[in-house]
Design a protein around this motif. Structure first.
Motif, PDB file in Angstrom:
ATOM      1  N   GLY A  18       0.814  -1.207   0.000  1.00 57.28           N
ATOM      2  CA  GLY A  18       0.000   0.000   0.000  1.00 57.28           C
ATOM      3  C   GLY A  18       0.850   1.260   0.000  1.00 57.28           C
ATOM      4  O   GLY A  18       2.067   1.204   0.191  1.00 57.28           O
ATOM      5  N   ARG A  19       0.192   2.384  -0.169  1.00 58.93           N
ATOM      6  CA  ARG A  19       0.917   3.640  -0.349  1.00 58.93           C
ATOM      7  C   ARG A  19       1.666   4.076   0.911  1.00 58.93           C
ATOM      8  O   ARG A  19       2.603   4.849   0.846  1.00 58.93           O
ATOM      9  N   ARG A  20       1.246   3.588   2.085  1.00 61.60           N
ATOM     10  CA  ARG A  20       1.932   4.000   3.315  1.00 61.60           C
ATOM     11  C   ARG A  20       3.182   3.171   3.596  1.00 61.60           C
ATOM     12  O   ARG A  20       3.953   3.498   4.478  1.00 61.60           O
ATOM     13  N   THR A  21       3.344   2.061   2.885  1.00 62.33           N
ATOM     14  CA  THR A  21       4.453   1.152   3.175  1.00 62.33           C
ATOM     15  C   THR A  21       5.663   1.503   2.318  1.00 62.33           C
ATOM     16  O   THR A  21       5.647   1.346   1.104  1.00 62.33           O
ATOM     17  N   VAL A  22       6.716   1.992   2.982  1.00 67.22           N
ATOM     18  CA  VAL A  22       7.935   2.394   2.284  1.00 67.22           C
ATOM     19  C   VAL A  22       8.850   1.189   2.091  1.00 67.22           C
ATOM     20  O   VAL A  22       9.509   1.039   1.080  1.00 67.22           O
ATOM     21  N   ALA A  30       9.621  -3.314   9.132  1.00 65.12           N
ATOM     22  CA  ALA A  30       8.928  -2.665   8.023  1.00 65.12           C
ATOM     23  C   ALA A  30       8.887  -1.172   8.305  1.00 65.12           C
ATOM     24  O   ALA A  30       8.861  -0.749   9.459  1.00 65.12           O
ATOM     25  N   VAL A  31       8.881  -0.363   7.246  1.00 61.16           N
ATOM     26  CA  VAL A  31       8.828   1.089   7.417  1.00 61.16           C
ATOM     27  C   VAL A  31       7.572   1.623   6.753  1.00 61.16           C
ATOM     28  O   VAL A  31       7.315   1.347   5.576  1.00 61.16           O
ATOM     29  N   THR A  32       6.788   2.378   7.519  1.00 61.23           N
ATOM     30  CA  THR A  32       5.590   3.007   6.992  1.00 61.23           C
ATOM     31  C   THR A  32       5.623   4.494   7.309  1.00 61.23           C
ATOM     32  O   THR A  32       6.306   4.925   8.242  1.00 61.23           O
ATOM     33  N   VAL A  33       4.898   5.260   6.523  1.00 63.83           N
ATOM     34  CA  VAL A  33       4.671   6.670   6.832  1.00 63.83           C
ATOM     35  C   VAL A  33       3.161   6.806   7.015  1.00 63.83           C
ATOM     36  O   VAL A  33       2.419   6.996   6.045  1.00 63.83           O
ATOM     37  N   PRO A  34       2.696   6.633   8.258  1.00 56.08           N
ATOM     38  CA  PRO A  34       1.252   6.490   8.478  1.00 56.08           C
ATOM     39  C   PRO A  34       0.466   7.759   8.144  1.00 56.08           C
ATOM     40  O   PRO A  34      -0.586   7.691   7.522  1.00 56.08           O
ATOM     41  N   GLY A  35       0.939   8.925   8.546  1.00 52.86           N
ATOM     42  CA  GLY A  35       0.122  10.129   8.438  1.00 52.86           C
ATOM     43  C   GLY A  35      -1.055  10.019   9.380  1.00 52.86           C
ATOM     44  O   GLY A  35      -1.506   8.918   9.687  1.00 52.86           O
ATOM     45  N   GLY A  77     -13.800   2.190  12.934  1.00 53.07           N
ATOM     46  CA  GLY A  77     -14.071   3.010  11.751  1.00 53.07           C
ATOM     47  C   GLY A  77     -12.811   3.319  10.972  1.00 53.07           C
ATOM     48  O   GLY A  77     -12.741   4.315  10.250  1.00 53.07           O
ATOM     49  N   ALA A  78     -11.802   2.451  11.101  1.00 47.62           N
ATOM     50  CA  ALA A  78     -10.494   2.712  10.484  1.00 47.62           C
ATOM     51  C   ALA A  78     -10.443   2.211   9.050  1.00 47.62           C
ATOM     52  O   ALA A  78     -11.139   1.268   8.675  1.00 47.62           O
ATOM     53  N   GLU A  79      -9.598   2.826   8.271  1.00 50.72           N
ATOM     54  CA  GLU A  79      -9.200   2.303   6.962  1.00 50.72           C
ATOM     55  C   GLU A  79      -8.155   1.215   7.214  1.00 50.72           C
ATOM     56  O   GLU A  79      -7.236   1.420   8.006  1.00 50.72           O
ATOM     57  N   ALA A  80      -8.294   0.059   6.559  1.00 53.23           N
ATOM     58  CA  ALA A  80      -7.304  -1.011   6.754  1.00 53.23           C
ATOM     59  C   ALA A  80      -5.948  -0.547   6.232  1.00 53.23           C
ATOM     60  O   ALA A  80      -5.858   0.099   5.184  1.00 53.23           O
ATOM     61  N   GLY A  81      -4.888  -0.870   6.972  1.00 55.24           N
ATOM     62  CA  GLY A  81      -3.548  -0.452   6.577  1.00 55.24           C
ATOM     63  C   GLY A  81      -2.612  -1.628   6.399  1.00 55.24           C
ATOM     64  O   GLY A  81      -2.567  -2.244   5.341  1.00 55.24           O
ATOM     65  N   GLU A  82      -1.904  -1.992   7.465  1.00 50.86           N
ATOM     66  CA  GLU A  82      -0.884  -3.029   7.380  1.00 50.86           C
ATOM     67  C   GLU A  82      -1.190  -4.172   8.353  1.00 50.86           C
ATOM     68  O   GLU A  82      -1.828  -3.970   9.373  1.00 50.86           O
ATOM     69  N   ALA A  83      -0.694  -5.345   7.998  1.00 51.78           N
ATOM     70  CA  ALA A  83      -0.813  -6.500   8.889  1.00 51.78           C
ATOM     71  C   ALA A  83       0.561  -7.139   9.043  1.00 51.78           C
ATOM     72  O   ALA A  83       1.361  -7.158   8.106  1.00 51.78           O
ATOM     73  N   TYR A  84       0.821  -7.652  10.248  1.00 52.39           N
ATOM     74  CA  TYR A  84       2.060  -8.348  10.578  1.00 52.39           C
ATOM     75  C   TYR A  84       1.669  -9.688  11.173  1.00 52.39           C
ATOM     76  O   TYR A  84       0.812  -9.752  12.036  1.00 52.39           O
ATOM     77  N   VAL A  85       2.288 -10.751  10.701  1.00 53.95           N
ATOM     78  CA  VAL A  85       1.866 -12.087  11.121  1.00 53.95           C
ATOM     79  C   VAL A  85       2.996 -12.860  11.772  1.00 53.95           C
ATOM     80  O   VAL A  85       4.111 -12.906  11.256  1.00 53.95           O
ATOM     81  N   VAL A  86       2.722 -13.421  12.936  1.00 51.26           N
ATOM     82  CA  VAL A  86       3.598 -14.435  13.528  1.00 51.26           C
ATOM     83  C   VAL A  86       2.965 -15.778  13.233  1.00 51.26           C
ATOM     84  O   VAL A  86       1.802 -16.012  13.566  1.00 51.26           O
ATOM     85  N   LEU A 116       0.401  -6.854   3.745  1.00 53.21           N
ATOM     86  CA  LEU A 116       1.121  -7.753   4.663  1.00 53.21           C
ATOM     87  C   LEU A 116       2.567  -7.279   4.695  1.00 53.21           C
ATOM     88  O   LEU A 116       3.346  -7.562   3.795  1.00 53.21           O
ATOM     89  N   ALA A 117       2.904  -6.519   5.750  1.00 53.83           N
ATOM     90  CA  ALA A 117       4.164  -5.770   5.737  1.00 53.83           C
ATOM     91  C   ALA A 117       5.289  -6.460   6.475  1.00 53.83           C
ATOM     92  O   ALA A 117       6.443  -6.048   6.361  1.00 53.83           O
ATOM     93  N   GLY A 118       4.993  -7.502   7.245  1.00 55.39           N
ATOM     94  CA  GLY A 118       6.069  -8.153   7.975  1.00 55.39           C
ATOM     95  C   GLY A 118       5.591  -9.403   8.666  1.00 55.39           C
ATOM     96  O   GLY A 118       4.392  -9.684   8.709  1.00 55.39           O
ATOM     97  N   GLY A 119       6.547 -10.143   9.212  1.00 59.81           N
ATOM     98  CA  GLY A 119       6.160 -11.366   9.895  1.00 59.81           C
ATOM     99  C   GLY A 119       7.334 -12.087  10.497  1.00 59.81           C
ATOM    100  O   GLY A 119       8.489 -11.683  10.349  1.00 59.81           O
ATOM    101  N   ASP A 120       7.011 -13.139  11.200  1.00 56.96           N
ATOM    102  CA  ASP A 120       8.020 -13.987  11.827  1.00 56.96           C
ATOM    103  C   ASP A 120       7.495 -15.414  11.752  1.00 56.96           C
ATOM    104  O   ASP A 120       6.334 -15.671  12.062  1.00 56.96           O
TER     105      ASP A 120
END
Lengths: 335, 335
Positions: A18-22, A30-35, A77-86, A116-120
């Protein structure tokens, strides 16, 4: 499972970030610019506690883990952004099985605009998933908490209730993707309802767009129905310092719930009020904005039903069809 | 464990939330206003895979779970922000045990300025921790990835190496908080070194301030040493498309590593290069900024040692004291 090889194969299959994920998976973080403002929620799903591998396709388990986590963002009421999974992998789950599971997750991620921006990935004694999801809004005030409901507000719920609990009854009775149902009396329309209930239990839908529509329409408090209507209504009552009155007759029952309840010897309203895991949204709204909210939610393809009201006082009262009243405490101070 | 009661008791003990946290634990999601750029990392610690309950105090397990996660943020040069914890509780761990574990975590959170902003508590077959941490910087460019090392850069490492691996040898041999060491030949200064090695293994320190100092001093690439110097150096080599040359004689060995290695029949340099879990930072720096970096890191109370250089090429070469050369591939494309 070779962690590096698995992660490389997972990365190949990820939809575009997504646009927030650098910077996505593969570095120390992972690096994001959330705003604006970020809502973050964590949820764990553990085999034998939250699901059973014998009852689900692996893809459904991956789907449900992300869906359950995203449902908390929907309730803000949030817009979905990033997910991180273990992902904790037991010895009897091979790499192809892990990918099947993650394919179910990435499909839902793509559908909801989640990166899906990161995981372990690690070994574990049983299949273990821990999801962290981040959602976004222009400012913190745009999020809807559990705490703003006011006496006089209308109480509404999205979609249909009772399906997940009915689906669980079916699974406990031997139905499921890998076993034919023993509910042999069901056929035709009833069989369709049964399938809906199973899908509700195994592949719930996070109400992301509906939650944003409700927030935009002035929802004063909101929660997702994970524990069951009675308990979750109690969280809103406790956090808002108000009472909630619910009319059970008005509850939108999922198709199939009545039939499953009859065969199982359950009360369909009990499935709808105490069953949990429907992941619909319960919201309080100023009554003058009810029509606007209804239009906005129905534009997403989901119905919105008024099921009661907010009153001065505390706790939850559910008026049953027979005239009885169920009472639940407001226990958000503990939850 | 009653989840609601436990969470209420945990919340009472949390230090005050940081300035970015608008809404902490207790609603559907935590709300933050991050500003700038966010680095997010997840890590799981599972009993029998990453630690053994018999080897650790519960508080040390909570400490280590957060420390390991924060170490990834340190490696980005991030300011510590928020942490979210999934705690999977087995049947033989009671509420007081959970609180003891979480006290170890909150103590480190307070010391590093980390806000414990949310969590999920669930049953699990064995003690399971999944941590998500978010760290911050003014802009995404302020973070240091693994990918920017250039030929000619100096290679530096914070603190001391080999201690965690030596501590593991001690624990495997029966030492630990609840059992006296069987390393009976150790005494005096050596016993002090042994305790340092155990602390390294059981209560690692995330190098948050050191990471920020290195980022500010122009680090071109950085990684935390979790898998071991050789492997982690390989990640930097792979991500940056360069070669790394390390002189083993220059490696800063932790006090006690030599003695433990001698008793255990290990090579101390092998413990330092392949042992892992020291959670020190390995960074590449333009050589003209080495003095500045050294001063800035040493101002945090941690030493900084030049251990090699970045060269054109690929992979990792470690020159051993005896004249031999260890080679590790650059395998970041897989990790």
């Amino acid at each position: 499972v070779g962690e590096f090889e698995l992660l490389a194969r997972v990365r190949e299959r990820l939809p575009q970030a997504g646009r927030r994920t650098v910077l996505g998976s593969g570095d120390d973080a992972a690096v994001t610019v959330p705003g604006g403002a970020t809502a973050t929620s964590v949820d764990a799903l553990i085999d034998g506690v939250h699901f059973r591998r014998a009852w689900s396709e692996l893809g459904q388990i991956g789907h449900k883990a992300l869906a359950v986590a995203l449902s908390d963002l929907a309730a803000m009421g949030a817009e979905a952004g990033e997910a991180y999974v273990v992902l904790g992998v037991p010895e009897d789950l091979d790499e192809d099985g892990c990918l099947e599971l993650l394919d179910g997750m990435t499909a839902l991620a793509a559908r909801t605009g989640t990166t899906l921006a990161g995981g372990d990935v690690t070994r574990a004694p049983v299949l273990t998933l821990a999801m962290t999801v981040a959602g976004h809004a222009p400012s913190a005030d745009d999020f809807v908490t559990r705490a703003g409901a006011r006496p006089g507000d209308a109480l509404v719920v999205t979609g249909e209730l009772g399906g997940a609990a009915a689906g669980l009854r079916l699974l406990e009775d031997g139905a499921g993707p890998r076993a034919p149902s023993r509910f042999e009396s069901l056929s035709g329309q009833d069989l369709y309802g049964e399938r809906l209930c199973l899908a509700r239990q195994l592949e719930p839908t996070p109400r992301i767009e509906e939650g944003r529509a409700l927030a935009a329409a002035g929802a004063t408090a909101m929660i997702d129905l994970s524990d069951g209507l009675g308990g979750d209504a109690g969280h809103v009552a406790g956090a808002s310092g108000v009472g909630l009155r619910i009319d059970a007759v008005s509850l939108p029952l999922q198709d199939g719930v009545g039939e499953v309840a009859e065969v199982a010897g359950d009360d369909p309203f009990e499935l709808a009020t105490t069953g949990g895991e429907d992941y619909e949204l319960l919201a309080a709204l100023p009554p003058e904005r009810l029509d606007e909210a209804k239009s906005a939610v129905e534009a997403t393809g989901t119905q919105l039903t008024r099921i009661g009201e907010i009153v001065a006082g505390e706790g939850v009262e559910i008026r049953l069809p027979g005239g009885g009243i169920l009472r639940a405490a407001g226990f958000d101070q503990l939850g």
